[in-house]
Every structure is written in C-alpha cells, then in structure tokens.
Design a protein around this motif. Structure first.
Motif, short mmCIF file in Angstrom:
data_model
loop_
_atom_site.label_atom_id
_atom_site.label_comp_id
_atom_site.label_asym_id
_atom_site.label_seq_id
_atom_site.Cartn_x
_atom_site.Cartn_y
_atom_site.Cartn_z
N TRP A 7 0.88 -1.39 -0.03
CA TRP A 7 0.25 0.00 -0.27
C TRP A 7 0.81 1.08 -0.15
CZ3 TRP A 7 -4.43 -1.94 -1.60
CH2 TRP A 7 -5.03 -2.70 -1.32
N PHE A 38 -7.58 -2.60 1.36
CA PHE A 38 -7.56 -1.53 1.93
C PHE A 38 -9.11 -0.41 1.94
CE2 PHE A 38 -6.48 3.11 0.11
CZ PHE A 38 -4.69 3.23 -0.17
N HIS A 41 -13.32 3.45 -0.81
CA HIS A 41 -13.33 5.11 -1.57
C HIS A 41 -12.84 5.44 -2.90
CE1 HIS A 41 -9.38 3.37 -2.93
NE2 HIS A 41 -9.30 3.63 -3.40
N CYS A 72 -12.68 -0.16 -3.13
CA CYS A 72 -11.87 -1.07 -2.50
C CYS A 72 -10.74 -2.22 -2.50
CB CYS A 72 -12.97 -1.43 -0.66
SG CYS A 72 -11.78 -2.54 0.29
N THR A 76 -5.98 7.31 -0.84
CA THR A 76 -7.19 7.25 -0.62
C THR A 76 -8.28 7.53 -1.08
OG1 THR A 76 -6.66 7.91 0.86
CG2 THR A 76 -6.14 6.20 1.39
N ARG A 110 -4.41 5.48 5.89
CA ARG A 110 -3.27 4.54 4.54
C ARG A 110 -3.32 5.15 3.57
NH1 ARG A 110 -5.42 -1.34 4.03
NH2 ARG A 110 -3.79 -2.10 5.40
N THR A 111 -3.06 6.63 3.96
CA THR A 111 -2.99 7.77 2.78
C THR A 111 -1.52 8.31 3.04
OG1 THR A 111 -4.92 9.38 3.37
CG2 THR A 111 -3.27 10.10 2.20
#
Length: 123
Positions: free
Chosen positions: A19, A41, A44, A86, A106, A113-114
């Motif tokens: 990621w 993930f 988004h 996702c 994201t 997770r950004t």
C-alpha cells in the motif's frame, strides 16, 4: 533530454511495504504507479479521476458496491471516476496503477492509509 528506461518488475524490488505507491513514470497528466498490495484497503472514490489497475503478479479483487471484479496476472480493469471501490489482495499482488497526477491513494477518505506517492530510485 530523454527519459531513462524503467523496468516494471525491477521497480517492485524497491517497494518493501504494501500500500505504498511509487511513481514509475509520468505521461501527460497521468502517473504510472507501482505498488505491492496485501490485505484490504479502504472504501474510497476518486471523484475526478479514473483509475486503471494492471495486475503483474498475484490476484486482486476490486470490491465495488454492485459486485466484485477479480483480476489475475496481466488483467486490466478501469474503475471509473466517482465509483466507490475497495481493493483487496488475500495474498501479495504486484500491481501497476494509472491515474491523474496528484491523485491521493485513499481518494475521498483520508486516514492512516493515506500515503504520498514515493519516487523510485533512478537506475
């Protein structure tokens, strides 16, 4: 000045964690990114950018609200702008993504997770 030749498979050797997208090259207003994906993930959307996924190795499930899209090696799928998705890889997958330069990984769901897109080392 000409751009250097980049090798997609060799690029994955520089990506230790899942990621964490790395820019392979840019073309016009698009970034070609490579990433190792493993696990699930976040849901988004990218309101202003389509997102192309090309699986180099492994399997990737693109979960969409109206059904999953299963990708294996050499499969390509484009998630249209504004479509909630996702990504999920039950085992590690090596993936190439193409999206508008500046697109946040994201999308509209910033959080832990950004990740800023990273640059690969020059050959």
């Amino acid at each position: 000045m000409t751009a250097p030749v980049r090798n997609v498979l060799a690029a994955f050797d520089h990506i230790p964690e899942p990621w964490q997208p790395h820019r392979l090259v840019s073309v016009n207003d698009q970034d070609v990114k490579v990433a190792r994906l493993h696990g699930e993930f976040v849901w988004h959307t990218h309101p202003d950018s389509d997102e192309l996924f090309l699986v180099v190795d492994g399997r990737l499930t693109l979960q969409l609200r109206d059904g999953d899209v299963e990708l294996g090696p050499n499969d390509v799928y484009v998630v249209p702008a504004g479509v909630e998705h996702c990504p999920r890889a039950d085992e590690e997958a090596l993936v190439v993504m193409v999206e508008r330069a500046g697109t946040v990984n994201t999308g509209d769901q910033p959080g832990e997770r950004t990740a800023e897109v990273r640059e690969l080392p020059q050959a």
